[in-house]
Write an enzyme that holds these catalytic residues in place. Structure first.
Site, PDB file in Angstrom:
ATOM      1  N   ASP A 199       0.771  42.166 -64.761  1.00 45.11           N
ATOM      2  CA  ASP A 199       0.554  42.076 -63.561  1.00 45.11           C
ATOM      3  C   ASP A 199       0.450  43.750 -62.925  1.00 45.11           C
ATOM      4  OD1 ASP A 199       0.622  40.505 -60.467  1.00 45.11           O
ATOM      5  OD2 ASP A 199       1.969  42.396 -60.520  1.00 45.11           O
ATOM      6  N   LYS A 203      -2.722  45.809 -61.664  1.00 44.99           N
ATOM      7  CA  LYS A 203      -2.909  46.550 -60.480  1.00 44.99           C
ATOM      8  C   LYS A 203      -3.083  48.000 -60.603  1.00 44.99           C
ATOM      9  CE  LYS A 203       0.786  43.697 -58.213  1.00 44.99           C
ATOM     10  NZ  LYS A 203       2.127  43.197 -58.308  1.00 44.99           N
TER      11      LYS A 203
END
Ligand code: NAP
Ligand code: HSE
Length: 318
Positions: A199, A203
């Site tokens: 994750d 990002k």
């Protein structure tokens, strides 16, 4: 007053937050912007689930109903890849602007979606996909538009930072801390995305592309998770006045852009050390202004909903 109708895909932590925040602050939004936002329909998987804040009449299991029910803007908060891509694709085809919190989708197929949106002359807002309430996308896109970014470091995942904070400050076990992060709605449906660094890497790809104005290959990011950090490491950090943080870094050098997401021991004076629990922090170094640090809640219902609604307002303004 400009009336703008929103179709909402998903009513979990984030989508439910959109409903609640709109109810809580709809009057503030009207006063500040002259825009009256209302939700026309809400897509869920299980229509029988208790949703105390939600008008039952708006709930549907039919995605077509949401994207075609006279709405002007579609908000995507279901997560995942295939269905989110299909529903957003359909919204774009129908000429709707979209706001999404889905960094996995953007990291994997953002380029195709942005192309499709450009062809239909609609826009995709994605402030909520990185750093929750912190408007880091706007900072990079407009606030720092006249500056050359040389490096960017960040704590970009609320769940792993929550675990590292509890493990570091209270010696809580990894499993117990993760369970609390999940109960608070911070973790992904598959929490290995959080704790294994995927994750944060997704990002980082989104931020680095904005910061350096070039496409980043996800496979070029070195990714190391936080599962292997044992209690001795936290003891060692404490003995030296340090903390452990899961640090995402993108640096422009002669050999190109180097990218990584790895656990690091940081002195307490490091700006990233100040991010505790689900907070995120991004430190950006530029040629014109040197180092700047930005903090905010990086996960959770209302913080993320605030970013989605900020995008909706911006999309509604034009
Ligand atoms: P969540 O709590 O699991 O909510 C997902 C919602 O979407 C639920 O309402 C679910 O329906 C619905 N849904 C999922 N798949 C569906 C499908 N195929 N058809 C119909 N409805 C479907 O997830 P979340 O935490 O809100 O996360 C949503 C997105 O926001 C993800 O992309 C995540 O990465 C992103 N995000 C999350 C946070 C956070 O703090 N949680 C922060 C920033 C970004 P039911 O309610 O019936 O199960
Ligand atoms: N699971 C994500 C996190 C949600 O913990 O940071 C916010 O993007």
């Amino acid at each position: 007053m400009k009336r703008v109708k929103v179709g909402l895909l998903g009513c979990g932590t984030v989508g439910g937050g959109v409903v609640r925040l709109l109810r809580q602050n709809g009057d503030v939004i009207r006063r500040r912007t002259g825009i009256d936002l209302s939700i026309t329909s809400i897509l869920v998987r299980d229509p029988m689930k208790e949703r105390p804040d939600v008008d039952d009449d708006l709930v549907t299991t039919d995605p077509r109903h949401v994207v075609s029910n006279g709405c002007d803007i579609v908000v995507e908060a279901i997560g995942g890849i295939a269905e989110a891509r299909a529903f957003i694709g359909e919204a774009i085809e129908r000429g709707k602007h979209v706001a999404t919190a889905n960094k996995s989708l953007l990291a994997l197929c953002g380029a195709g979606l942005f192309d499709a949106a450009a062809k239909r002359q609609v826009r995709i807002g994605y402030e909520a996909s990185v750093c929750g309430a912190l408007p880091i996308i706007r900072i990079l896109r407009s606030g720092l538009a006249a500056q050359r970014v040389t490096s960017l470091r960040g704590v970009l995942n609320g769940t792993s930072n929550f675990i590292l904070t509890l493990a570091g400050e209270e010696r809580m076990s990894f499993d117990d801390a993760l369970a609390i992060a999940q109960s608070k709605g911070f973790a992904e449906a598959d929490p290995s995305l959080d704790v294994d660094g995927v994750d944060a890497a997704q990002k980082l790809k989104i931020l680095a592309e904005l910061a350096f104005g070039t496409e980043i290959d996800f496979d070029d990011i070195e990714v190391q998770g936080i599962r292997g950090i044992d209690s001795a490491a936290f003891e060692r950090a404490a003995a030296h006045g340090q903390v452990i943080r899961h640090v995402a870094t993108a640096t422009r050098g002669c050999g190109g852009i180097r990218l990584s997401v790895v656990p690091e021991f940081l002195p307490a004076s490091d700006p990233l050390a100040r991010a505790r629990y689900e907070e995120n922090c991004v430190v950006i170094d530029t040629d014109a202004a040197g180092e700047m640090s930005f903090y905010g809640k990086g996960a959770g219902s209302l913080p993320t909903a605030s970013a989605l609604l900020a995008d909706v307002i911006e999309l509604a303004r034009t």
